[in-house]
Design a protein around this motif. Structure first.
Motif, PDB file in Angstrom:
ATOM      1  N   LEU A 153       0.939  -1.790   0.176  1.00 38.57           N
ATOM      2  CA  LEU A 153       0.056  -0.087   0.233  1.00 38.57           C
ATOM      3  C   LEU A 153       0.961   0.976  -0.253  1.00 38.57           C
ATOM      4  O   LEU A 153       0.948   2.210  -0.779  1.00 38.57           O
ATOM      5  CB  LEU A 153      -0.632  -0.085   1.424  1.00 38.57           C
ATOM      6  N   LEU A 154       2.234   1.130   0.248  1.00 37.30           N
ATOM      7  CA  LEU A 154       2.927   2.476   0.531  1.00 37.30           C
ATOM      8  C   LEU A 154       3.290   2.747  -0.338  1.00 37.30           C
ATOM      9  O   LEU A 154       3.866   3.773  -1.056  1.00 37.30           O
ATOM     10  CB  LEU A 154       3.715   2.064   1.820  1.00 37.30           C
ATOM     11  N   GLU A 155       4.192   1.658  -0.862  1.00 38.29           N
ATOM     12  CA  GLU A 155       4.429   2.021  -2.816  1.00 38.29           C
ATOM     13  C   GLU A 155       3.538   2.246  -3.579  1.00 38.29           C
ATOM     14  O   GLU A 155       3.345   2.895  -4.528  1.00 38.29           O
ATOM     15  CB  GLU A 155       4.740   0.308  -2.822  1.00 38.29           C
ATOM     16  N   GLN A 156       2.199   1.521  -3.610  1.00 39.48           N
ATOM     17  CA  GLN A 156       1.136   1.716  -4.500  1.00 39.48           C
ATOM     18  C   GLN A 156       0.933   3.805  -4.190  1.00 39.48           C
ATOM     19  O   GLN A 156       0.288   4.237  -4.766  1.00 39.48           O
ATOM     20  CB  GLN A 156      -0.070   1.149  -3.950  1.00 39.48           C
ATOM     21  N   ARG A 157       0.592   4.347  -2.699  1.00 33.88           N
ATOM     22  CA  ARG A 157       0.787   5.964  -2.395  1.00 33.88           C
ATOM     23  C   ARG A 157       1.756   6.483  -3.240  1.00 33.88           C
ATOM     24  O   ARG A 157       1.364   7.466  -3.793  1.00 33.88           O
ATOM     25  CB  ARG A 157       0.603   5.578  -1.131  1.00 33.88           C
ATOM     26  N   VAL A 158       3.474   6.051  -3.048  1.00 31.14           N
ATOM     27  CA  VAL A 158       5.038   6.856  -3.869  1.00 31.14           C
ATOM     28  C   VAL A 158       4.222   6.316  -5.150  1.00 31.14           C
ATOM     29  O   VAL A 158       4.233   7.914  -5.667  1.00 31.14           O
ATOM     30  CB  VAL A 158       5.617   5.633  -3.768  1.00 31.14           C
ATOM     31  N   ASP A 159       3.684   5.699  -5.698  1.00 34.74           N
ATOM     32  CA  ASP A 159       3.025   5.564  -7.570  1.00 34.74           C
ATOM     33  C   ASP A 159       2.164   6.603  -7.673  1.00 34.74           C
ATOM     34  O   ASP A 159       2.256   7.307  -8.521  1.00 34.74           O
ATOM     35  CB  ASP A 159       3.049   3.831  -7.917  1.00 34.74           C
ATOM     36  N   LEU A 160       0.876   6.433  -7.067  1.00 32.58           N
ATOM     37  CA  LEU A 160      -0.073   6.456  -7.477  1.00 32.58           C
ATOM     38  C   LEU A 160      -0.104   8.417  -7.400  1.00 32.58           C
ATOM     39  O   LEU A 160      -0.531   9.340  -7.987  1.00 32.58           O
ATOM     40  CB  LEU A 160      -1.137   6.569  -6.202  1.00 32.58           C
ATOM     41  N   SER A 161       0.883   8.945  -6.594  1.00 31.83           N
ATOM     42  CA  SER A 161       1.253  10.472  -6.031  1.00 31.83           C
ATOM     43  C   SER A 161       1.941  10.773  -7.325  1.00 31.83           C
ATOM     44  O   SER A 161       1.563  11.717  -7.885  1.00 31.83           O
ATOM     45  CB  SER A 161       1.865  10.612  -4.374  1.00 31.83           C
ATOM     46  N   THR A 162       3.059  10.195  -7.588  1.00 28.56           N
ATOM     47  CA  THR A 162       3.867  10.772  -8.991  1.00 28.56           C
ATOM     48  C   THR A 162       3.163  10.623  -9.913  1.00 28.56           C
ATOM     49  O   THR A 162       2.996  11.676 -10.725  1.00 28.56           O
ATOM     50  CB  THR A 162       4.394   9.085  -9.560  1.00 28.56           C
ATOM     51  N   ALA A 163       1.903   9.597 -10.531  1.00 27.95           N
ATOM     52  CA  ALA A 163       1.266  10.142 -11.446  1.00 27.95           C
ATOM     53  C   ALA A 163       0.520  10.919 -11.577  1.00 27.95           C
ATOM     54  O   ALA A 163       0.097  11.937 -12.330  1.00 27.95           O
ATOM     55  CB  ALA A 163       0.240   8.367 -11.404  1.00 27.95           C
ATOM     56  N   ILE A 164      -0.307  11.225 -10.183  1.00 27.99           N
ATOM     57  CA  ILE A 164      -1.034  12.562  -9.708  1.00 27.99           C
ATOM     58  C   ILE A 164      -0.401  13.847 -10.408  1.00 27.99           C
ATOM     59  O   ILE A 164      -0.669  14.743 -10.798  1.00 27.99           O
ATOM     60  CB  ILE A 164      -1.697  13.031  -8.518  1.00 27.99           C
ATOM     61  N   ASP A 165       1.518  13.597  -9.548  1.00 26.29           N
ATOM     62  CA  ASP A 165       1.854  15.065  -9.954  1.00 26.29           C
ATOM     63  C   ASP A 165       2.080  15.412 -10.845  1.00 26.29           C
ATOM     64  O   ASP A 165       2.101  16.776 -12.128  1.00 26.29           O
ATOM     65  CB  ASP A 165       3.158  15.400  -8.846  1.00 26.29           C
ATOM     66  N   ASP A 166       2.266  14.259 -11.638  1.00 21.02           N
ATOM     67  CA  ASP A 166       3.229  14.221 -13.505  1.00 21.02           C
ATOM     68  C   ASP A 166       1.636  14.659 -14.288  1.00 21.02           C
ATOM     69  O   ASP A 166       1.521  15.362 -15.412  1.00 21.02           O
ATOM     70  CB  ASP A 166       3.204  13.098 -13.452  1.00 21.02           C
ATOM     71  N   LEU A 167       0.259  13.922 -13.943  1.00 26.06           N
ATOM     72  CA  LEU A 167      -0.861  14.334 -14.540  1.00 26.06           C
ATOM     73  C   LEU A 167      -0.917  16.349 -14.462  1.00 26.06           C
ATOM     74  O   LEU A 167      -1.145  16.656 -15.538  1.00 26.06           O
ATOM     75  CB  LEU A 167      -1.898  13.933 -14.078  1.00 26.06           C
ATOM     76  N   LEU A 168      -0.786  16.620 -13.274  1.00 26.36           N
ATOM     77  CA  LEU A 168      -0.867  17.785 -13.138  1.00 26.36           C
ATOM     78  C   LEU A 168      -0.308  18.762 -13.833  1.00 26.36           C
ATOM     79  O   LEU A 168       0.241  19.805 -14.420  1.00 26.36           O
ATOM     80  CB  LEU A 168      -1.115  18.780 -11.989  1.00 26.36           C
TER      81      LEU A 168
END
Length: 200
Positions: A153-168
């Protein structure tokens, strides 16, 4: 505001809720009503309360009448959750309204707010999985399994956070464009749910 800041805010909301740990506790948003943080705080609180609604309704000996009342609360909470997602997307629509979209810019498969919605739920999973991974009354095997899940879950949060920042960042650069479809839920609408409009 980066996704890391979203995570910090979500964690604060969840900790605040668990001081009293009661679905009926009063809610107070500490942020200005016009701020983006206000939207995120409200969104996280809705998700946190609903998480516990979902726990309660699964009690095997719950009174049927109480379960029905709780089901109605869950339905209302789901609507609130969807409304908050739309408010957050409206914020991003306004934020990027003056960006010059590049030729060939692409659309994303989900809006920023729905990605943030997943991040909010992920914060709840992390909090409660950590509880299980450290629960003294649980077996060593249980704690070990939950720790493994927590690590994922912690790894997933890093990946999703990165994806959101990239999208913005893509939106800001005009490489992608923001497009939002309002949710068209039918079951809460007296004009589109046949079980409701037939009763009129």
């Amino acid at each position: 505001m980066s996704a890391q800041k979203y995570n910090q805010l979500f964690d604060e909301v969840i900790k605040k809720y668990h001081i009293l740990d009661n679905v009926d506790q009063p809610f107070k948003n500490p942020f200005e009503s016009t701020s983006f943080e206000h939207l995120l705080y409200r969104k996280s609180w809705i998700d946190t309360v609903q998480w516990h609604y979902e726990d309660i309704i699964r009690l095997p000996d719950i009174d049927p009448i109480e379960a029905l009342v709780l089901k109605r609360k869950i339905d209302a909470s789901n609507q609130d959750r969807t409304d908050m997602v739309e408010y957050i997307d409206s914020y991003f629509l306004d934020k990027f309204k003056d960006v010059k979209v590049k030729k060939g810019a692409k659309i994303n498969s989900e809006t920023p707010a729905w990605a943030i919605d997943r991040l909010s739920i992920l914060a709840l999973k992390i909090y409660h999985m950590n509880e299980e991974a450290t629960r003294e009354s649980a077996s060593d095997e249980h704690r070990a399994k939950c720790q493994e899940k927590l690590n994922v879950l912690l790894e997933q949060r890093v990946d999703l956070s990165t994806a959101i920042d990239d999208l913005l960042n893509d939106f800001a650069a005009g490489d992608k464009y923001v497009k939002v479809y309002k949710q068209m839920k039918m079951y809460n609408d007296e004009d589109t749910n046949p079980m409701l409009y037939k009763k009129k």
